[in-house]
Design an enzyme around this catalytic site. Structure first.
Site, PDB file in Angstrom:
ATOM      1  N   GLN A 197       9.153  -4.869  -7.071  1.00 11.25           N
ATOM      2  CA  GLN A 197       8.242  -3.730  -7.224  1.00 11.25           C
ATOM      3  C   GLN A 197       9.060  -2.438  -7.145  1.00 11.25           C
ATOM      4  OE1 GLN A 197       4.368  -4.428  -4.732  1.00 11.25           O
ATOM      5  NE2 GLN A 197       6.074  -5.382  -3.648  1.00 11.25           N
ATOM      6  N   ARG A 215      13.433  11.946  -3.976  1.00 18.03           N
ATOM      7  CA  ARG A 215      13.644  10.490  -3.890  1.00 18.03           C
ATOM      8  C   ARG A 215      14.912  10.109  -4.671  1.00 18.03           C
ATOM      9  NH1 ARG A 215       8.473   7.529  -5.880  1.00 18.03           N
ATOM     10  NH2 ARG A 215       9.715   5.711  -5.326  1.00 18.03           N
ATOM     11  N   CYS A 251       8.279  18.037 -22.754  1.00 17.31           N
ATOM     12  CA  CYS A 251       9.047  17.124 -23.603  1.00 17.31           C
ATOM     13  C   CYS A 251       9.779  17.963 -24.655  1.00 17.31           C
ATOM     14  CB  CYS A 251       8.105  16.132 -24.289  1.00 17.31           C
ATOM     15  SG  CYS A 251       8.948  15.125 -25.530  1.00 17.31           S
ATOM     16  N   HIS A 303       7.335  -2.338 -11.711  1.00 17.81           N
ATOM     17  CA  HIS A 303       6.889  -0.942 -11.626  1.00 17.81           C
ATOM     18  C   HIS A 303       7.860   0.039 -12.250  1.00 17.81           C
ATOM     19  CE1 HIS A 303       4.293  -2.307  -7.958  1.00 17.81           C
ATOM     20  NE2 HIS A 303       3.715  -2.592  -9.100  1.00 17.81           N
ATOM     21  N   THR A 357       7.695  -6.015   1.736  1.00 21.25           N
ATOM     22  CA  THR A 357       6.546  -5.390   1.083  1.00 21.25           C
ATOM     23  C   THR A 357       5.305  -5.491   1.954  1.00 21.25           C
ATOM     24  OG1 THR A 357       5.157  -5.357  -0.926  1.00 21.25           O
ATOM     25  CG2 THR A 357       5.960  -7.519  -0.190  1.00 21.25           C
ATOM     26  N   SER A 358       4.493  -4.412   1.910  1.00 24.05           N
ATOM     27  CA  SER A 358       3.227  -4.422   2.659  1.00 24.05           C
ATOM     28  C   SER A 358       2.223  -5.320   1.938  1.00 24.05           C
ATOM     29  CB  SER A 358       2.685  -3.001   2.775  1.00 24.05           C
ATOM     30  OG  SER A 358       2.558  -2.426   1.471  1.00 24.05           O
ATOM     31  N   CYS A 398       5.436  10.161 -26.830  1.00 24.63           N
ATOM     32  CA  CYS A 398       5.995  10.369 -28.193  1.00 24.63           C
ATOM     33  C   CYS A 398       7.223   9.504 -28.425  1.00 24.63           C
ATOM     34  CB  CYS A 398       6.332  11.861 -28.375  1.00 24.63           C
ATOM     35  SG  CYS A 398       7.931  12.352 -27.703  1.00 24.63           S
ATOM     36  N   ALA A 456      15.379  -7.067   6.653  1.00 26.93           N
ATOM     37  CA  ALA A 456      15.806  -7.883   5.504  1.00 26.93           C
ATOM     38  C   ALA A 456      17.323  -8.049   5.458  1.00 26.93           C
ATOM     39  CB  ALA A 456      15.313  -7.227   4.214  1.00 26.93           C
ATOM     40  N   CYS A 483       8.436  16.658 -28.477  1.00 31.76           N
ATOM     41  CA  CYS A 483       7.112  16.973 -29.060  1.00 31.76           C
ATOM     42  C   CYS A 483       6.461  18.163 -28.372  1.00 31.76           C
ATOM     43  CB  CYS A 483       6.191  15.754 -28.964  1.00 31.76           C
ATOM     44  SG  CYS A 483       5.606  15.432 -27.284  1.00 31.76           S
TER      45      CYS A 483
HETATM   46  C1  BV8 Z   1      -3.093  -1.300 -12.430  1.00 32.59           C
HETATM   47  C2  BV8 Z   1       5.986   3.125  -8.909  1.00 32.59           C
HETATM   48  C3  BV8 Z   1      -4.726  -1.390 -14.146  1.00 32.59           C
HETATM   49  C4  BV8 Z   1       5.823   4.574  -8.688  1.00 32.59           C
HETATM   50  C5  BV8 Z   1       4.219   1.982  -7.698  1.00 32.59           C
HETATM   51  C6  BV8 Z   1      -6.871  -4.779  -7.315  1.00 32.59           C
HETATM   52  C7  BV8 Z   1      -7.294  -4.609  -5.995  1.00 32.59           C
HETATM   53  C8  BV8 Z   1      -7.132  -3.366  -5.357  1.00 32.59           C
HETATM   54  C9  BV8 Z   1      -6.575  -2.280  -6.046  1.00 32.59           C
HETATM   55  C10 BV8 Z   1      -6.176  -2.461  -7.344  1.00 32.59           C
HETATM   56  C11 BV8 Z   1      -6.326  -3.686  -7.980  1.00 32.59           C
HETATM   57  N1  BV8 Z   1      -5.834  -3.563  -9.243  1.00 32.59           N
HETATM   58  C12 BV8 Z   1      -5.414  -2.297  -9.434  1.00 32.59           C
HETATM   59  C13 BV8 Z   1      -5.604  -1.599  -8.285  1.00 32.59           C
HETATM   60  C14 BV8 Z   1      -5.274  -0.189  -8.094  1.00 32.59           C
HETATM   61  C15 BV8 Z   1      -3.813  -0.016  -7.648  1.00 32.59           C
HETATM   62  C16 BV8 Z   1      -3.622  -0.578  -6.262  1.00 32.59           C
HETATM   63  O1  BV8 Z   1      -3.059  -1.643  -6.092  1.00 32.59           O
HETATM   64  N2  BV8 Z   1      -4.078   0.168  -5.283  1.00 32.59           N
HETATM   65  C17 BV8 Z   1      -3.972  -0.290  -3.910  1.00 32.59           C
HETATM   66  C18 BV8 Z   1      -2.812   0.426  -3.231  1.00 32.59           C
HETATM   67  C19 BV8 Z   1      -5.293   0.048  -3.223  1.00 32.59           C
HETATM   68  N3  BV8 Z   1      -2.907  -0.650  -8.584  1.00 32.59           N
HETATM   69  C20 BV8 Z   1      -2.548   0.005  -9.715  1.00 32.59           C
HETATM   70  O2  BV8 Z   1      -2.971   1.115 -10.000  1.00 32.59           O
HETATM   71  C21 BV8 Z   1      -1.588  -0.694 -10.650  1.00 32.59           C
HETATM   72  N4  BV8 Z   1      -2.072  -0.560 -11.998  1.00 32.59           N
HETATM   73  O3  BV8 Z   1      -3.567  -2.224 -11.861  1.00 32.59           O
HETATM   74  O4  BV8 Z   1      -3.548  -0.823 -13.637  1.00 32.59           O
HETATM   75  C22 BV8 Z   1      -4.720  -1.124 -15.596  1.00 32.59           C
HETATM   76  C23 BV8 Z   1      -4.743  -2.187 -16.481  1.00 32.59           C
HETATM   77  C24 BV8 Z   1      -4.772  -1.940 -17.830  1.00 32.59           C
HETATM   78  C25 BV8 Z   1      -4.716  -0.619 -18.310  1.00 32.59           C
HETATM   79  C26 BV8 Z   1      -4.651   0.453 -17.421  1.00 32.59           C
HETATM   80  C27 BV8 Z   1      -4.657   0.208 -16.046  1.00 32.59           C
HETATM   81  C28 BV8 Z   1      -0.221  -0.019 -10.644  1.00 32.59           C
HETATM   82  C29 BV8 Z   1       0.449  -0.159  -9.314  1.00 32.59           C
HETATM   83  C30 BV8 Z   1       1.886   0.383  -9.408  1.00 32.59           C
HETATM   84  C31 BV8 Z   1       1.983   1.691  -8.673  1.00 32.59           C
HETATM   85  N5  BV8 Z   1       3.367   2.173  -8.670  1.00 32.59           N
HETATM   86  N6  BV8 Z   1       5.466   2.418  -7.755  1.00 32.59           N
HETATM   87  C32 BV8 Z   1       6.922   5.109  -7.814  1.00 32.59           C
HETATM   88  O5  BV8 Z   1       7.692   4.322  -7.220  1.00 32.59           O
HETATM   89  O6  BV8 Z   1       6.983   6.336  -7.694  1.00 32.59           O
HETATM   90  S1  BV8 Z   1       3.717   1.075  -6.388  1.00 32.59           S
HETATM   91  C33 BV8 Z   1       4.590   1.435  -4.994  1.00 32.59           C
HETATM   92  O7  BV8 Z   1       4.034   0.564  -3.987  1.00 32.59           O
HETATM   93  C34 BV8 Z   1       6.066   1.095  -5.036  1.00 32.59           C
HETATM   94  O8  BV8 Z   1       6.520   0.580  -6.274  1.00 32.59           O
HETATM   95  C35 BV8 Z   1       6.182  -0.016  -4.014  1.00 32.59           C
HETATM   96  O9  BV8 Z   1       7.117  -0.920  -4.370  1.00 32.59           O
HETATM   97  C36 BV8 Z   1       4.813  -0.586  -4.083  1.00 32.59           C
HETATM   98  C37 BV8 Z   1       4.432  -1.497  -3.010  1.00 32.59           C
HETATM   99  O10 BV8 Z   1       4.790  -0.888  -1.801  1.00 32.59           O
HETATM  100  P1  BV8 Z   1       5.883  -1.664  -0.923  1.00 32.59           P
HETATM  101  O11 BV8 Z   1       7.076  -1.937  -1.771  1.00 32.59           O
HETATM  102  O12 BV8 Z   1       5.227  -2.807  -0.292  1.00 32.59           O
HETATM  103  O13 BV8 Z   1       6.288  -0.556   0.098  1.00 32.59           O
HETATM  104  P2  BV8 Z   1       5.491  -0.163   1.423  1.00 32.59           P
HETATM  105  O14 BV8 Z   1       6.056   1.124   1.890  1.00 32.59           O
HETATM  106  O15 BV8 Z   1       4.021  -0.294   1.186  1.00 32.59           O
HETATM  107  O16 BV8 Z   1       5.875  -1.328   2.453  1.00 32.59           O
HETATM  108  C38 BV8 Z   1       7.219  -1.487   2.847  1.00 32.59           C
HETATM  109  C39 BV8 Z   1       7.247  -2.717   3.717  1.00 32.59           C
HETATM  110  O17 BV8 Z   1       8.595  -2.958   4.086  1.00 32.59           O
HETATM  111  C40 BV8 Z   1       6.452  -2.569   5.019  1.00 32.59           C
HETATM  112  O18 BV8 Z   1       5.616  -3.693   5.193  1.00 32.59           O
HETATM  113  C41 BV8 Z   1       7.537  -2.507   6.113  1.00 32.59           C
HETATM  114  O19 BV8 Z   1       7.129  -3.199   7.278  1.00 32.59           O
HETATM  115  C42 BV8 Z   1       8.659  -3.266   5.448  1.00 32.59           C
HETATM  116  N7  BV8 Z   1      10.001  -2.867   5.901  1.00 32.59           N
HETATM  117  C43 BV8 Z   1      10.447  -1.625   6.214  1.00 32.59           C
HETATM  118  N8  BV8 Z   1      11.752  -1.699   6.546  1.00 32.59           N
HETATM  119  C44 BV8 Z   1      12.127  -3.006   6.430  1.00 32.59           C
HETATM  120  C45 BV8 Z   1      11.006  -3.751   6.006  1.00 32.59           C
HETATM  121  N9  BV8 Z   1      11.048  -5.088   5.795  1.00 32.59           N
HETATM  122  C46 BV8 Z   1      12.225  -5.708   6.003  1.00 32.59           C
HETATM  123  N10 BV8 Z   1      13.351  -5.051   6.402  1.00 32.59           N
HETATM  124  C47 BV8 Z   1      13.332  -3.717   6.620  1.00 32.59           C
HETATM  125  N11 BV8 Z   1      14.437  -3.090   7.034  1.00 32.59           N
END
Ligand code: BV8
Length: 244
Positions: free
Chosen positions: A101, A74, A148, A119, A190-191, A131, A233, A151
């Site tokens: 995001q 990536r 690391c 994120h 975003t989805s 650490c 976009a 540490c």
């Molecule tokens: C947390 C970094 C708690 C990593 C990412 C409540 C309800 C349900 C689930 C949960 C909830 N609360 C928490 C959860 C669990 C989980 C979650 O949401 N799960 C879901 C998926 C079921 N959330 C978490 O775990 C979060 N943490 O809540 O912690 C906590 C609290 C205290 C203490 C400890 C813990 C953390 C979530 C963050 C995860 N990390 N990224 C990395 O990048 O490697 S998220 C990842 O998804 C990316 O960052 C991305 O940005 C994000 C969202 O995805 P999108 O950006 O929307 O991308 P996607 O591919 O899905 O969609 C792209 C869209 O673009 C599509 O719709 C497409 O049609 C469109 N598109 C494509 N081309 C174009 C376009 N649009 C316009 N023009 C184009 N050309």
């Protein structure tokens, strides 16, 4: 539905008349720059592995080598990418509040500042044992799995928020505040399925903001959008953000 001249004009008018505008972005904003999204069926890494698994502490514990290879792929892809017309259109509107995001640096390279990053950023690695050791990454020549050097207690992992990890408290409270106090909330690329980030859309709506969705496909934001513009976009944002 696909953006039409009427819906583009309506969105441009809402933006023109907006007093406090937030842009909430996801991977689709960077897709036109050649950066893979999370959930679009792609080639290579996206189809063979589940990003939800690889972007998690569990995935890292199970196979840190595979996870760091995924990030290296990536990072190389992002290193070859340039900001697209959507990033540049946003950079020409410093009056907009940017909440993203995304973990790439394309908004920064386009000229946006004060970006609220929910994120994290993919251009650094930190000690997974917390650490405090952090390294900036050469995105053209990203490292693989390594312990690391400070540490030795754990591996180095990207400075991003993984699934199951908490969002940065400061960024989250800034984003909540912006969503609750704006009159226009633009959702782009975003989805809208990842929480708590996606919850900002409903929070903005409940606070009275007009929600404009710009996305290639229908998404989790479609139902609460006041106006949905389906398309790319990099074609739509320049149209609706143009001043005057
Ligand atoms: C947390 C970094 C708690 C990593 C990412 C409540 C309800 C349900 C689930 C949960 C909830 N609360 C928490 C959860 C669990 C989980 C979650 O949401 N799960 C879901 C998926 C079921 N959330 C978490 O775990 C979060 N943490 O809540 O912690 C906590 C609290 C205290 C203490 C400890 C813990 C953390 C979530 C963050 C995860 N990390 N990224 C990395 O990048 O490697 S998220 C990842 O998804 C990316 O960052 C991305 O940005 C994000 C969202 O995805 P999108 O950006 O929307 O991308 P996607 O591919 O899905 O969609 C792209 C869209 O673009 C599509 O719709 C497409 O049609 C469109 N598109 C494509 N081309 C174009 C376009 N649009 C316009 N023009 C184009 N050309």
């Amino acid at each position: 539905m696909a953006a039409t001249a009427e819906t583009l004009a309506a969105a441009a008018r809402i933006v023109r008349e907006g007093k406090k505008i937030v842009c909430f972005s996801g991977a689709g904003l960077s897709a036109p720059s050649g950066v893979g999204t999370f959930r679009d069926p792609g080639d290579g890494w996206w189809s063979r592995h589940d990003p939800m698994k690889l972007a998690s502490p569990e995935g890292f514990a199970e196979d840190p080598d595979l996870v760091m290879k995924w990030y290296a792929a990536r990072r190389r892809q992002m290193a070859e990418a340039d900001p697209n017309a959507a990033h540049l259109a946003l950079a020409h509107r410093p009056d907009l509040i940017q909440i993203t995001q995304n973990t790439d640096d394309l908004l920064d390279r386009a000229g946006c500042t004060d970006i609220i990053r929910l994120h994290g950023s993919i251009n650094g690695d930190r000690c997974h044992a917390n650490c405090g050791h952090v390294e900036m990454i050469d995105m053209h020549d990203p490292p693989g799995h390594r312990s690391c050097p400070c540490c030795g207690a754990a591996g180095m992992r990207p400075t991003v928020v993984w699934f199951g990890e908490a969002l940065p408290a400061g960024a989250w409270s800034e984003a909540e505040d912006a969503a609750r106090n704006c009159d226009v909330f633009i959702v782009v690329g975003t989805s809208a399925v990842v929480y708590p980030a996606a919850g900002l859309i409903a929070a903005a709506g409940h606070s009275g903001a007009t929600i404009i969705v710009v996305n290639r496909d229908p998404s989790g934001a479609s139902e609460i959008a006041h106006l949905e513009l389906l398309g790319s976009a990099d074609e739509i944002l320049p149209e609706i953000l143009a001043e005057g």
